[in-house]
Design a protein around this motif. Sequence first.
Motif, PDB file in Angstrom:
ATOM      1  N   ARG A  48       0.829  -1.205   0.000  1.00 19.39           N
ATOM      2  CA  ARG A  48       0.000   0.000   0.000  1.00 19.39           C
ATOM      3  C   ARG A  48       0.859   1.248   0.000  1.00 19.39           C
ATOM      4  O   ARG A  48       2.001   1.235   0.455  1.00 19.39           O
ATOM      5  CB  ARG A  48      -0.860   0.054   1.267  1.00 19.39           C
ATOM      6  CG  ARG A  48      -1.822  -1.083   1.480  1.00 19.39           C
ATOM      7  CD  ARG A  48      -3.178  -0.761   0.879  1.00 19.39           C
ATOM      8  NE  ARG A  48      -4.157  -1.798   1.122  1.00 19.39           N
ATOM      9  CZ  ARG A  48      -4.926  -1.886   2.196  1.00 19.39           C
ATOM     10  NH1 ARG A  48      -4.812  -1.004   3.171  1.00 19.39           N
ATOM     11  NH2 ARG A  48      -5.814  -2.857   2.301  1.00 19.39           N
ATOM     12  N   GLU A  49       0.244   2.350  -0.432  1.00 19.70           N
ATOM     13  CA  GLU A  49       0.879   3.654  -0.262  1.00 19.70           C
ATOM     14  C   GLU A  49       0.762   4.045   1.208  1.00 19.70           C
ATOM     15  O   GLU A  49      -0.185   3.652   1.902  1.00 19.70           O
ATOM     16  CB  GLU A  49       0.198   4.707  -1.127  1.00 19.70           C
ATOM     17  CG  GLU A  49       0.559   4.607  -2.589  1.00 19.70           C
ATOM     18  CD  GLU A  49       0.089   5.799  -3.382  1.00 19.70           C
ATOM     19  OE1 GLU A  49       0.497   6.939  -3.047  1.00 19.70           O
ATOM     20  OE2 GLU A  49      -0.692   5.597  -4.324  1.00 19.70           O
ATOM     21  N   SER A  50       1.716   4.803   1.672  1.00 23.82           N
ATOM     22  CA  SER A  50       1.706   5.274   3.048  1.00 23.82           C
ATOM     23  C   SER A  50       0.396   5.995   3.345  1.00 23.82           C
ATOM     24  O   SER A  50      -0.092   6.777   2.540  1.00 23.82           O
ATOM     25  CB  SER A  50       2.883   6.223   3.281  1.00 23.82           C
ATOM     26  OG  SER A  50       2.914   6.647   4.612  1.00 23.82           O
ATOM     27  N   GLY A  51      -0.177   5.694   4.505  1.00 25.14           N
ATOM     28  CA  GLY A  51      -1.430   6.307   4.919  1.00 25.14           C
ATOM     29  C   GLY A  51      -2.659   5.494   4.584  1.00 25.14           C
ATOM     30  O   GLY A  51      -3.723   5.709   5.146  1.00 25.14           O
ATOM     31  N   ILE A  73       1.683  -2.456   6.819  1.00 25.58           N
ATOM     32  CA  ILE A  73       1.733  -2.502   5.360  1.00 25.58           C
ATOM     33  C   ILE A  73       3.154  -2.783   4.878  1.00 25.58           C
ATOM     34  O   ILE A  73       4.125  -2.610   5.620  1.00 25.58           O
ATOM     35  CB  ILE A  73       1.240  -1.186   4.711  1.00 25.58           C
ATOM     36  CG1 ILE A  73       2.175  -0.011   5.054  1.00 25.58           C
ATOM     37  CG2 ILE A  73      -0.203  -0.882   5.091  1.00 25.58           C
ATOM     38  CD1 ILE A  73       1.937   1.258   4.239  1.00 25.58           C
ATOM     39  N   VAL A  74       3.253  -3.209   3.631  1.00 29.53           N
ATOM     40  CA  VAL A  74       4.498  -3.194   2.876  1.00 29.53           C
ATOM     41  C   VAL A  74       4.360  -1.949   2.004  1.00 29.53           C
ATOM     42  O   VAL A  74       3.434  -1.863   1.191  1.00 29.53           O
ATOM     43  CB  VAL A  74       4.666  -4.465   2.013  1.00 29.53           C
ATOM     44  CG1 VAL A  74       5.902  -4.354   1.139  1.00 29.53           C
ATOM     45  CG2 VAL A  74       4.714  -5.713   2.893  1.00 29.53           C
ATOM     46  N   ALA A  75       5.226  -0.976   2.199  1.00 31.83           N
ATOM     47  CA  ALA A  75       5.083   0.303   1.497  1.00 31.83           C
ATOM     48  C   ALA A  75       5.327   0.126   0.004  1.00 31.83           C
ATOM     49  O   ALA A  75       6.314  -0.493  -0.412  1.00 31.83           O
ATOM     50  CB  ALA A  75       6.034   1.332   2.067  1.00 31.83           C
ATOM     51  N   LYS A  76       4.418   0.664  -0.783  1.00 29.40           N
ATOM     52  CA  LYS A  76       4.583   0.650  -2.239  1.00 29.40           C
ATOM     53  C   LYS A  76       5.757   1.561  -2.593  1.00 29.40           C
ATOM     54  O   LYS A  76       5.878   2.661  -2.047  1.00 29.40           O
ATOM     55  CB  LYS A  76       3.295   1.153  -2.901  1.00 29.40           C
ATOM     56  CG  LYS A  76       3.268   0.970  -4.376  1.00 29.40           C
ATOM     57  CD  LYS A  76       1.875   1.159  -4.937  1.00 29.40           C
ATOM     58  CE  LYS A  76       1.867   0.632  -6.355  1.00 29.40           C
ATOM     59  NZ  LYS A  76       0.520   0.417  -6.831  1.00 29.40           N
ATOM     60  N   ARG A  77       6.636   1.086  -3.455  1.00 30.20           N
ATOM     61  CA  ARG A  77       7.781   1.921  -3.818  1.00 30.20           C
ATOM     62  C   ARG A  77       7.281   3.205  -4.475  1.00 30.20           C
ATOM     63  O   ARG A  77       6.285   3.209  -5.194  1.00 30.20           O
ATOM     64  CB  ARG A  77       8.770   1.178  -4.694  1.00 30.20           C
ATOM     65  CG  ARG A  77       8.229   0.603  -5.947  1.00 30.20           C
ATOM     66  CD  ARG A  77       9.313  -0.212  -6.696  1.00 30.20           C
ATOM     67  NE  ARG A  77       8.667  -1.089  -7.636  1.00 30.20           N
ATOM     68  CZ  ARG A  77       8.488  -2.386  -7.469  1.00 30.20           C
ATOM     69  NH1 ARG A  77       8.932  -2.992  -6.392  1.00 30.20           N
ATOM     70  NH2 ARG A  77       7.872  -3.096  -8.380  1.00 30.20           N
ATOM     71  N   HIS A  78       7.993   4.299  -4.212  1.00 32.11           N
ATOM     72  CA  HIS A  78       7.514   5.605  -4.640  1.00 32.11           C
ATOM     73  C   HIS A  78       8.667   6.578  -4.788  1.00 32.11           C
ATOM     74  O   HIS A  78       9.753   6.359  -4.247  1.00 32.11           O
ATOM     75  CB  HIS A  78       6.488   6.156  -3.641  1.00 32.11           C
ATOM     76  CG  HIS A  78       7.007   6.225  -2.243  1.00 32.11           C
ATOM     77  ND1 HIS A  78       7.019   5.132  -1.400  1.00 32.11           N
ATOM     78  CD2 HIS A  78       7.557   7.245  -1.534  1.00 32.11           C
ATOM     79  CE1 HIS A  78       7.534   5.474  -0.238  1.00 32.11           C
ATOM     80  NE2 HIS A  78       7.887   6.753  -0.294  1.00 32.11           N
ATOM     81  N   ILE A  79       8.394   7.663  -5.513  1.00 34.22           N
ATOM     82  CA  ILE A  79       9.360   8.743  -5.662  1.00 34.22           C
ATOM     83  C   ILE A  79       8.719  10.017  -5.136  1.00 34.22           C
ATOM     84  O   ILE A  79       7.662  10.428  -5.612  1.00 34.22           O
ATOM     85  CB  ILE A  79       9.784   8.955  -7.130  1.00 34.22           C
ATOM     86  CG1 ILE A  79      10.262   7.641  -7.765  1.00 34.22           C
ATOM     87  CG2 ILE A  79      10.879  10.035  -7.217  1.00 34.22           C
ATOM     88  CD1 ILE A  79      10.464   7.723  -9.269  1.00 34.22           C
ATOM     89  N   ASP A 132       5.563  -0.264 -11.428  1.00 37.30           N
ATOM     90  CA  ASP A 132       4.595   0.079 -10.373  1.00 37.30           C
ATOM     91  C   ASP A 132       5.160   1.038  -9.322  1.00 37.30           C
ATOM     92  O   ASP A 132       4.898   0.896  -8.130  1.00 37.30           O
ATOM     93  CB  ASP A 132       4.077  -1.183  -9.684  1.00 37.30           C
ATOM     94  CG  ASP A 132       3.383  -2.123 -10.652  1.00 37.30           C
ATOM     95  OD1 ASP A 132       2.665  -1.625 -11.536  1.00 37.30           O
ATOM     96  OD2 ASP A 132       3.582  -3.343 -10.543  1.00 37.30           O
ATOM     97  N   THR A 133       5.949   2.010  -9.755  1.00 38.32           N
ATOM     98  CA  THR A 133       6.505   3.010  -8.845  1.00 38.32           C
ATOM     99  C   THR A 133       5.625   4.251  -8.892  1.00 38.32           C
ATOM    100  O   THR A 133       5.405   4.823  -9.952  1.00 38.32           O
ATOM    101  CB  THR A 133       7.957   3.355  -9.247  1.00 38.32           C
ATOM    102  OG1 THR A 133       8.731   2.159  -9.274  1.00 38.32           O
ATOM    103  CG2 THR A 133       8.566   4.341  -8.268  1.00 38.32           C
ATOM    104  N   VAL A 134       5.125   4.670  -7.734  1.00 38.54           N
ATOM    105  CA  VAL A 134       4.184   5.783  -7.652  1.00 38.54           C
ATOM    106  C   VAL A 134       4.934   7.113  -7.529  1.00 38.54           C
ATOM    107  O   VAL A 134       5.862   7.234  -6.730  1.00 38.54           O
ATOM    108  CB  VAL A 134       3.261   5.635  -6.423  1.00 38.54           C
ATOM    109  CG1 VAL A 134       2.273   6.788  -6.334  1.00 38.54           C
ATOM    110  CG2 VAL A 134       2.528   4.323  -6.451  1.00 38.54           C
ATOM    111  N   ILE A 135       4.497   8.098  -8.302  1.00 40.90           N
ATOM    112  CA  ILE A 135       5.000   9.457  -8.162  1.00 40.90           C
ATOM    113  C   ILE A 135       4.159  10.156  -7.089  1.00 40.90           C
ATOM    114  O   ILE A 135       2.934  10.164  -7.160  1.00 40.90           O
ATOM    115  CB  ILE A 135       4.888  10.240  -9.490  1.00 40.90           C
ATOM    116  CG1 ILE A 135       5.681   9.551 -10.603  1.00 40.90           C
ATOM    117  CG2 ILE A 135       5.329  11.703  -9.287  1.00 40.90           C
ATOM    118  CD1 ILE A 135       7.178   9.520 -10.408  1.00 40.90           C
TER     119      ILE A 135
END
Length: 192
Positions: free
Chosen positions: A90-93, A117-123, A157-160
């Motif tokens: 998941r995304e944080s939050g 959660i396992v945090a979704k990788r993100h930038i 699947d990297t979230v901006i």
Amino acid sequence: MANQFIVETSARHAHVTQETLELLFGEGYQLTVKKELSQPGQFASNERITVVGPKKELANVSILGPCRKLNQVELSATDARSIGIDAPIRESGDVAGSGACKLIGPKGEVELKEGVIVAKRHIHMTEKDAADFGVTNGEIVNVLIENGNGRKTIYGDTVIRVSNSYALAMHVDTDESNAAACARNQMGTIVK
């Protein structure tokens, strides 16, 4: 290079509310800063807790500050599996319906019905960074990790995540960092 950004490894950690902090460490307790993090205003605290799952526990888990409005425990998939927690990516939050655990501090314990959660990788990017990279908030991109170690990797699947309160940096968990053999000053590049 102008089209690159630092890739930081985010080890297991917890975010807690002030109420939870006081249940774990005592009434009126405040987090103390051990180290400032790359994201402005964020820090690793000196305070450590134990995260307990159905199978076993993880001791010495860092609390990141400042306190938040929701409790959240971020583990790698390996960590979660090892202690018996079904933690979604998941995304944080986004903790609704996520994994449950118990937190143990020096003065008390707190049962979390959700929050693991396992945090979704993100930038993390500012609005200017996003414009420079030609991306928008919430966009999903691919990121190339290359360091000459024989483990060239493309992360999909990297979230901006765009906010002017951020500093430019990609966050991956320890499983992802180890899979690509990320170096200490690892750089990443968005690939189309």
